[in-house]
Design an enzyme around this catalytic site. Structure first.
Site, short mmCIF file in Angstrom:
data_model
loop_
_atom_site.label_atom_id
_atom_site.label_comp_id
_atom_site.label_asym_id
_atom_site.label_seq_id
_atom_site.Cartn_x
_atom_site.Cartn_y
_atom_site.Cartn_z
N ASP A 38 6.88 -28.56 -12.08
CA ASP A 38 6.47 -29.41 -10.96
C ASP A 38 4.94 -29.37 -10.90
O ASP A 38 4.30 -28.47 -11.44
CB ASP A 38 7.05 -28.89 -9.64
N ASN A 91 13.53 -35.36 -13.20
CA ASN A 91 13.94 -35.62 -11.82
C ASN A 91 12.78 -35.83 -10.86
O ASN A 91 12.98 -36.32 -9.75
CB ASN A 91 14.82 -34.41 -11.39
N TYR A 163 8.97 -48.75 -5.71
CA TYR A 163 9.97 -47.70 -5.95
C TYR A 163 11.19 -48.28 -6.66
O TYR A 163 11.66 -47.75 -7.67
CB TYR A 163 10.36 -47.07 -4.61
N LYS A 167 12.65 -47.43 -10.41
CA LYS A 167 13.97 -46.82 -10.63
C LYS A 167 14.89 -47.73 -11.44
O LYS A 167 15.68 -47.25 -12.26
CB LYS A 167 14.60 -46.44 -9.29
N THR A 197 16.54 -33.93 1.61
CA THR A 197 15.38 -33.24 1.01
C THR A 197 14.12 -33.69 1.77
O THR A 197 14.17 -34.60 2.61
CB THR A 197 15.20 -33.61 -0.47
N1 LIG Z 1 16.11 -37.67 -1.36
C1 LIG Z 1 16.73 -38.81 -1.56
O1 LIG Z 1 17.36 -39.35 -0.66
C2 LIG Z 1 16.69 -39.48 -2.92
C3 LIG Z 1 17.47 -40.62 -3.10
C4 LIG Z 1 17.47 -41.26 -4.34
C5 LIG Z 1 16.70 -40.74 -5.37
N2 LIG Z 1 15.94 -39.64 -5.16
C6 LIG Z 1 15.16 -39.15 -6.31
O2 LIG Z 1 15.46 -37.80 -6.52
C7 LIG Z 1 14.36 -37.16 -7.17
C8 LIG Z 1 14.07 -35.85 -6.49
O3 LIG Z 1 13.67 -36.10 -5.17
P1 LIG Z 1 13.97 -35.11 -3.94
O4 LIG Z 1 14.80 -35.85 -3.00
O5 LIG Z 1 14.43 -33.79 -4.45
O6 LIG Z 1 12.53 -35.02 -3.28
P2 LIG Z 1 11.38 -33.93 -3.34
O7 LIG Z 1 10.19 -34.60 -2.79
O8 LIG Z 1 11.86 -32.67 -2.73
O9 LIG Z 1 11.20 -33.65 -4.90
C9 LIG Z 1 10.38 -34.42 -5.74
C10 LIG Z 1 9.52 -33.46 -6.54
O10 LIG Z 1 8.76 -34.20 -7.51
C11 LIG Z 1 7.50 -33.58 -7.60
N3 LIG Z 1 6.49 -34.48 -8.15
C12 LIG Z 1 6.00 -35.61 -7.57
N4 LIG Z 1 5.03 -36.13 -8.35
C13 LIG Z 1 4.93 -35.32 -9.45
C14 LIG Z 1 4.09 -35.35 -10.60
N5 LIG Z 1 3.16 -36.29 -10.79
N6 LIG Z 1 4.25 -34.36 -11.50
C15 LIG Z 1 5.18 -33.39 -11.33
N7 LIG Z 1 5.99 -33.32 -10.25
C16 LIG Z 1 5.87 -34.27 -9.33
C17 LIG Z 1 7.15 -33.18 -6.18
O11 LIG Z 1 6.14 -32.21 -6.12
C18 LIG Z 1 8.51 -32.71 -5.66
O12 LIG Z 1 8.68 -31.32 -5.78
C19 LIG Z 1 13.21 -38.18 -7.13
O13 LIG Z 1 13.10 -38.81 -8.39
C20 LIG Z 1 13.67 -39.18 -6.09
O14 LIG Z 1 13.12 -40.46 -6.30
C21 LIG Z 1 15.93 -38.98 -3.98
#
Ligand SMILES: NC(=O)c1ccc[n+]([C@@H]2O[C@H](COP(=O)([O-])OP(=O)(O)OC[C@H]3O[C@@H](n4cnc5c(N)ncnc54)[C@H](O)[C@@H]3O)[C@@H](O)[C@H]2O)c1
Length: 255
Positions: A38, A91, A163, A167, A197
């Protein structure tokens, strides 16, 4: 009892929290040696500590996934530490809200913010895939990759232009790679619904009732419920699954 990922070296990006952290923990519980990556160094350290406290094996890698040099160093760390790479869960991601575009329809998006979200969610995922495929090829050519897309990878959502574009593109790129590298490397896209999250905190603070009313389960997913699907896809149990999108959404898309 044997684990689903026994002996495999698996990289997880976005592992400082949310779905990535839950996945790092689950994969380690299922026998994987985990590389937790990360951009947030403190969160990486916490995840590694959590995995180890549960008796699992993990190492951390701090990487900004918009930088190919960071990605090369991340893969090198995996290989230096554990000797190889067998799977990757790409992810990490950011939302429009995180680049100041929450609530904006398409024509109001700012160009720099659009580039930023594409840079992290799409180009970052491609850079990771490229490095991971090259590593698989250097060690025999076999592996499995799961990319996190979203419901916004399979349908439109108001005010999420950049976004949703990123995706949908992740889904397309996943399918293309699945065709190119079959049968040795499997590629699948995981499409989470609404997950409990940090990413969703603002949305839930503003309109929890509206969100929950659209979900047949009437609740958000817990991060572990997404990790379970990623784990299956990365394991031998998912041996015939490739080029697909796996939606885990409490019934949202059935409506
Ligand atoms: N939470 C939801 O409802 C949801 C829904 C659909 C998809 N998603 C997808 O799930 C994935 C994980 O999201 P989450 O919900 O765990 O949120 P989160 O914000 O907890 O996790 C995302 C992580 O990505 C890291 N990150 C962001 N930019 C970065 C970079 N340039 N380099 C390295 N790391 C980076 C952040 O530091 C963070 O820890 C994402 O791709 C998100 O788009 C989440």
């Amino acid at each position: 009892m044997s684990g689903m990922l026994d002996g495999k070296v698996v990289l997880v990006t976005g592992a400082a929290g949310g779905i990535g952290r839950a996945s790092a923990l689950l994969f380690a519980q299922e026998g994987a040696k985990v590389v937790a990556a990360d951009v947030r160094a403190e969160g990486v350290d916490e995840t590694v500590a959590i995995v180890k406290a549960e008796g699992g094996e993990a190492t951390g890698a701090v990487a900004d996934l918009t930088r190919s040099t960071d990605i090369d160093a991340m893969i090198a760390k995996a290989v230096e530490t554990y000797g190889r790479l067998d799977g990757a869960f790409n992810n990490a991601g950011i939302t429009g809200g995180q680049v100041g575009q929450g609530g904006k329809p398409t024509a109001e998006w700012d160009e720099e913010a659009f580039d930023r979200i594409i840079g992290v969610n799409l180009k970052g995922t491609w850079l990771c895939m490229r490095a991971e495929i090259r590593q698989f090829q250097a060690q025999g050519g076999v592996g499995a990759i799961v990319n996190t897309a979203s419901l916004a990878g399979v349908t439109g959502f108001l005010t999420t232009s950049g976004y949703t574009a990123s995706k949908h593109a992740v889904v397309g790129m996943t399918k293309t790679a699945a065709l190119e590298y079959a049968p040795d490397i499997r590629f699948n896209a995981l499409c989470p619904g609404y997950v409990n999250t940090d990413m969703l905190k603002d949305t839930m603070a503003r309109r929890a009732d509206k969100v929950l009313s659209r979900i047949p389960f009437g609740r958000l997913a817990e991060a572990k419920e997404l990790a379970e699907m990623a784990c299956w896809l990365l394991s031998e149990r998912g041996s015939y699954a490739t080029g697909q999108t796996f939606v885990v959404d409490g019934g949202y898309m059935a409506g």
